[in-house]
Write a protein that holds these residues in place. Structure first.
Motif, mmCIF file in Angstrom:
data_model
loop_
_atom_site.group_PDB
_atom_site.id
_atom_site.type_symbol
_atom_site.label_atom_id
_atom_site.label_comp_id
_atom_site.label_asym_id
_atom_site.label_seq_id
_atom_site.Cartn_x
_atom_site.Cartn_y
_atom_site.Cartn_z
ATOM 1 N N ILE A 380 0.772 -1.207 0.093
ATOM 2 C CA ILE A 380 -0.005 0.193 0.057
ATOM 3 C C ILE A 380 0.859 1.171 -0.064
ATOM 4 C CG2 ILE A 380 -1.922 1.368 1.174
ATOM 5 C CD1 ILE A 380 -2.749 -1.740 0.505
ATOM 6 N N GLY A 381 0.858 1.753 -1.121
ATOM 7 C CA GLY A 381 1.849 3.433 -1.134
ATOM 8 C C GLY A 381 3.162 3.164 -0.869
ATOM 9 N N SER A 382 3.775 2.122 -1.737
ATOM 10 C CA SER A 382 5.000 1.891 -1.594
ATOM 11 C C SER A 382 5.690 1.962 -2.667
ATOM 12 C CB SER A 382 5.207 0.482 -1.081
ATOM 13 O OG SER A 382 4.380 0.238 0.333
ATOM 14 N N PRO A 383 7.092 2.415 -2.829
ATOM 15 C CA PRO A 383 8.024 2.432 -3.956
ATOM 16 C C PRO A 383 8.621 1.097 -4.468
ATOM 17 C CG PRO A 383 8.981 3.447 -2.167
ATOM 18 C CD PRO A 383 7.869 2.980 -1.784
ATOM 19 N N THR A 384 7.744 0.483 -4.890
ATOM 20 C CA THR A 384 8.494 -1.210 -5.351
ATOM 21 C C THR A 384 8.920 -1.191 -6.870
ATOM 22 O OG1 THR A 384 5.988 -1.575 -5.599
ATOM 23 C CG2 THR A 384 6.962 -1.949 -3.196
ATOM 24 N N GLY A 385 8.761 -0.240 -7.873
ATOM 25 C CA GLY A 385 9.238 -0.477 -8.981
ATOM 26 C C GLY A 385 10.206 -1.058 -9.564
ATOM 27 N N GLU A 386 11.378 -0.955 -8.763
ATOM 28 C CA GLU A 386 12.667 -1.514 -9.284
ATOM 29 C C GLU A 386 12.852 -2.813 -8.681
ATOM 30 O OE1 GLU A 386 16.142 -1.544 -7.623
ATOM 31 O OE2 GLU A 386 15.724 -0.417 -5.734
ATOM 32 N N ILE A 387 12.006 -3.407 -7.788
ATOM 33 C CA ILE A 387 12.123 -4.816 -7.296
ATOM 34 C C ILE A 387 11.711 -5.709 -8.173
ATOM 35 C CG2 ILE A 387 11.492 -6.155 -5.189
ATOM 36 C CD1 ILE A 387 11.013 -3.395 -3.751
ATOM 37 N N ARG A 388 12.475 -6.701 -8.163
ATOM 38 C CA ARG A 388 11.977 -7.900 -9.415
ATOM 39 C C ARG A 388 11.392 -9.212 -8.369
ATOM 40 N NH1 ARG A 388 17.652 -9.246 -12.081
ATOM 41 N NH2 ARG A 388 18.379 -9.046 -9.879
ATOM 42 N N VAL A 389 10.110 -9.106 -8.367
ATOM 43 C CA VAL A 389 9.313 -9.997 -7.720
ATOM 44 C C VAL A 389 9.213 -11.349 -8.501
ATOM 45 C CG1 VAL A 389 6.940 -10.604 -6.687
ATOM 46 C CG2 VAL A 389 7.936 -8.130 -6.402
ATOM 47 N N PRO A 390 9.652 -12.454 -7.826
ATOM 48 C CA PRO A 390 9.661 -13.932 -8.423
ATOM 49 C C PRO A 390 8.190 -13.984 -9.331
ATOM 50 C CG PRO A 390 10.580 -13.833 -6.399
ATOM 51 C CD PRO A 390 10.036 -12.833 -6.368
ATOM 52 N N ASP A 391 8.351 -14.886 -10.304
ATOM 53 C CA ASP A 391 6.970 -15.124 -10.828
ATOM 54 C C ASP A 391 6.001 -15.845 -10.104
ATOM 55 O OD1 ASP A 391 7.869 -13.860 -13.215
ATOM 56 O OD2 ASP A 391 8.634 -15.982 -14.467
ATOM 57 N N SER A 392 6.592 -16.655 -8.955
ATOM 58 C CA SER A 392 5.762 -17.490 -8.213
ATOM 59 C C SER A 392 4.933 -16.772 -7.148
ATOM 60 C CB SER A 392 6.522 -18.629 -7.548
ATOM 61 O OG SER A 392 7.539 -17.927 -6.757
ATOM 62 N N VAL A 393 5.115 -15.511 -7.021
ATOM 63 C CA VAL A 393 4.437 -14.642 -5.990
ATOM 64 C C VAL A 393 3.560 -13.893 -6.838
ATOM 65 C CG1 VAL A 393 4.873 -12.845 -4.288
ATOM 66 C CG2 VAL A 393 6.495 -14.673 -4.796
ATOM 67 N N GLU A 394 2.011 -14.009 -6.325
ATOM 68 C CA GLU A 394 1.216 -13.146 -6.601
ATOM 69 C C GLU A 394 1.186 -11.826 -6.034
ATOM 70 O OE1 GLU A 394 -0.842 -13.555 -9.205
ATOM 71 O OE2 GLU A 394 -0.386 -15.729 -9.770
ATOM 72 N N ALA A 395 1.448 -10.699 -6.979
ATOM 73 C CA ALA A 395 1.758 -9.497 -6.208
ATOM 74 C C ALA A 395 0.739 -8.430 -6.863
ATOM 75 C CB ALA A 395 3.313 -8.724 -6.693
ATOM 76 N N VAL A 396 0.350 -7.524 -5.702
ATOM 77 C CA VAL A 396 -0.873 -6.392 -5.983
ATOM 78 C C VAL A 396 -0.258 -5.346 -5.208
ATOM 79 C CG1 VAL A 396 -3.196 -5.703 -5.659
ATOM 80 C CG2 VAL A 396 -3.005 -8.146 -6.034
ATOM 81 N N HIS A 397 -0.095 -4.225 -5.891
ATOM 82 C CA HIS A 397 0.529 -2.998 -5.433
ATOM 83 C C HIS A 397 -0.833 -1.806 -5.456
ATOM 84 C CE1 HIS A 397 4.328 -4.745 -5.786
ATOM 85 N NE2 HIS A 397 3.979 -5.167 -7.001
ATOM 86 N N LEU A 398 -1.200 -1.252 -4.477
ATOM 87 C CA LEU A 398 -2.298 -0.205 -4.387
ATOM 88 C C LEU A 398 -1.543 1.057 -3.996
ATOM 89 C CD1 LEU A 398 -5.159 0.704 -4.260
ATOM 90 C CD2 LEU A 398 -5.175 0.243 -1.662
ATOM 91 N N GLU A 399 -1.604 2.104 -5.106
ATOM 92 C CA GLU A 399 -1.052 3.446 -5.178
ATOM 93 C C GLU A 399 -2.090 4.562 -5.687
ATOM 94 O OE1 GLU A 399 2.414 3.171 -7.773
ATOM 95 O OE2 GLU A 399 3.353 1.659 -6.578
ATOM 96 N N HIS A 400 -1.912 5.575 -4.814
ATOM 97 C CA HIS A 400 -2.637 6.609 -5.113
ATOM 98 C C HIS A 400 -1.850 7.559 -6.226
ATOM 99 C CE1 HIS A 400 -4.678 10.675 -4.829
ATOM 100 N NE2 HIS A 400 -5.779 9.929 -4.356
ATOM 101 N N ASP A 401 -2.614 8.199 -6.995
ATOM 102 C CA ASP A 401 -2.029 8.783 -8.288
ATOM 103 C C ASP A 401 -1.049 10.169 -8.041
ATOM 104 O OD1 ASP A 401 -4.058 10.392 -8.072
ATOM 105 O OD2 ASP A 401 -4.885 10.300 -9.960
ATOM 106 N N GLN A 402 -1.531 10.554 -6.659
ATOM 107 C CA GLN A 402 -0.708 11.955 -6.141
ATOM 108 C C GLN A 402 -0.071 11.469 -4.851
ATOM 109 O OE1 GLN A 402 -3.784 14.783 -5.685
ATOM 110 N NE2 GLN A 402 -3.171 15.381 -7.885
ATOM 111 N N ASP A 403 0.408 10.531 -4.642
ATOM 112 C CA ASP A 403 1.359 9.592 -3.601
ATOM 113 C C ASP A 403 2.708 10.031 -3.835
ATOM 114 O OD1 ASP A 403 2.218 8.340 -1.317
ATOM 115 O OD2 ASP A 403 1.239 6.592 -1.581
#
Length: 533
Positions: A380-403
């Protein structure tokens, strides 16, 4: 694929929703967009590439069969050269060999076409992103600076472009004062960026890769940033001895996780919330561990010697951005093992703000993957763009467009098949009676407001199946405990995992918990980087 952007029917039937006005003026109603996930074009590209690999395998197999058929035809011709049947068999075998060779050639053409098309699309996308940074980066930096000075919310794309451009702007500004200062900053940022880079990553450094490691080193030298080993503050009993229970309070996956995050935010400073769940649904693992990490905590957390003991202070952001959360990862592993987490147990990581950044780092850590079955990640509201999450992990990122903090990594999350970014717009106006500022988009309660709306929207459930998976894993709740962590001063040897109790990264022998006696695991990707004091 976008969904829900500007849809007039998003809040139909929801009365009294803050932000809506009777005359249509004022704040726009809340909305959302979806990027990545199994329905995205990047997921389709991944499928095409997998199909291309299968075509390549078929090409090789057809070529081998063609050679074998040709060899068999030659043997038949020699064995029955004087008979009509032998000649017929030889001719048919030659035809078969020729046909297989033709299939091989056609499959090879298809494979090359699929591969080149996927590569061309990705190359064009990267080139377009680079062009945007070069053309609009300077203007974005100025716009972000003006909005920040006036304490106004900054759109995420502007923040990301500004951070990508920041190192070059700093070089230019320093160069106007002294050429040596500009060159020195460029060299120092390059050295720090390469030292902090993950193993196996190549290519030129991005703006954030040059900016954050250098700022971490400078902040450490000035005593502003303190980074060291992290460990559990007190002994953690086995989960079977825990007496507190947690039951999801929301009506969907996001709200449920946010209710769990609330426990972490309300606990003692430096705490992480751990819940042991026994899912009842079919096909679920026997045991699931839900781990939630809070956002940055402010205050005076220094001991008598002046050392900050709270891993969630500003130094925690630096560790996550520049050192891959290696200290926090070791401490969470320590807490899980003490609670009784086993080799085959499923793990779901969640976090808000800084906590989400650590959660993503932990989910991506190969040593954690060797100790647990990491199945889900929700940030939630985290800067995770440069992290390579493994394909085996189902990831959801919730972000606000002015966060602002969510854009601190200077890039959007990769739109992979297993990673979905839900970007929300709009505000719960009741939270801002005095107006909005530069940090309004990062408010936890505003995310909770959006989470309730997203959980009710059937489009979200349909386009983000990872939420259903996370909901199934965490359904029903379980026994829970707040585990307080503490940061200690680095010892010797001085590397990110070489001091303190957090340095021993255990594997579970025979699926049981316990401390490994084989010694500390070397830090991943930081053999050239010194441990920051």
């Amino acid at each position: 694929m976008p969904a829900g952007v500007g849809r007039p029917g998003l809040l139909d039937g929801v009365d009294g929703v803050p932000g809506r006005t009777e005359n249509g003026r004022g704040e726009a109603p809340p909305s959302f967009s979806i990027r990545g996930g199994p329905t995205s074009i990047h997921a389709n590209l991944d499928d095409l590439e997998r199909g291309g690999f299968q075509l390549a395998a078929a090409t090789d197999e057809a070529a081998v069969l063609s050679v074998r058929a040709a060899g068999a035809g030659s043997l038949l011709a020699l064995a029955a050269a004087q008979t009509g049947t032998g000649r017929v068999l030889a001719a048919r075998t030659a035809t078969l060999s020729s046909g297989l060779l033709s299939i091989s050639a056609e499959a090879d053409v298809l494979y090359l076409g699929v591969r080149s098309s996927a590569e061309a699309y990705r190359s064009a996308e990267v080139a377009a992103q680079r062009a945007v940074v070069e053309l609009a980066g300077g203007a974005a930096f100025v716009s972000a600076a003006v909005l920040a000075v006036s304490n106004q919310p900054i759109p995420q794309p502007i923040t990301e472009l500004a951070i990508q451009t920041a190192p070059e702007v700093i070089v230019g500004l320093l160069g106007t004062l002294s050429l040596g200062l500009g060159v020195g900053f460029r060299v120092a940022s390059d050295v720090a960026g390469h030292a902090a880079r993950d193993e196996g990553v190549s290519g030129s450094l991005s703006g954030p890769e040059r900016l954050w490691p250098l700022l971490t080193v400078l902040g450490s030298g000035a005593g502003i940033v303190q980074i060291g080993p992290v460990r559990t503050k007190e002994k953690v009993p086995l989960a079977d001895e825990w007496d507190e229970t947690w039951t999801p309070e929301g009506e969907g996956a996001i709200s449920n996780v946010m209710s769990h995050l609330d426990l972490a935010r309300e606990a003692e400073p430096g705490s992480v919330q751990i819940t042991k769940i026994t899912p009842s649904g079919p096909g679920n693992p026997e045991t699931v561990w839900l781990v939630s990490l809070p956002g940055t905590q402010t205050g005076d957390f220094k001991d008598t010697s002046g050392w900050s003991t709270n891993p969630w202070d500003m130094g925690g952001n630096a560790e996550a951005l520049a050192l891959d959360s290696q200290h926090v990862t070791a401490a969470v592993d320590e807490a899980l093992r003490a609670a009784g987490a086993g080799q085959d147990d499923a793990l779901v990581m969640t976090g808000y703000s800084q906590g989400g950044l650590h959660a993503a780092r932990i989910a991506a850590d190969e040593r954690i993957a060797g100790s647990y079955d990491v199945q889900g990640l929700l940030t939630i509201g985290s800067p995770t763009g440069e992290i390579r999450v493994p394909d085996s992990v189902e990831a959801v990122h919730l972000e606000h467009d002015q966060d602002l903090p969510a854009a601190a990594d200077g890039r959007a999350n990769p739109p992979a098949a297993n990673r979905t970014t839900l970007t929300v717009s709009g505000y719960d106006e009741a939270l801002y009676p005095e107006g909005k500022d530069v940090m309004s988009g990062h408010v936890f309660e505003n995310y909770a407001f959006h989470a309730a709306l997203l959980d009710q929207d059937p489009d979200v459930a349909r386009q983000v199946p990872a939420l259903e998976h996370i909901a199934a894993l965490t359904a029903g709740g379980g026994v829970t405990r707040s585990v307080q962590l503490e940061r200690v001063r680095p010892g010797n040897p001085r590397n990110p995992l070489g001091a303190g109790s957090s340095s021993s990264f255990a594997r579970h022998p025979n699926g049981t918990s316990g401390r490994d006696t084989r010694g500390p695991v070397p830090p991943r990707g930081f053999t050239a980087a010194p441990c920051l004091p």
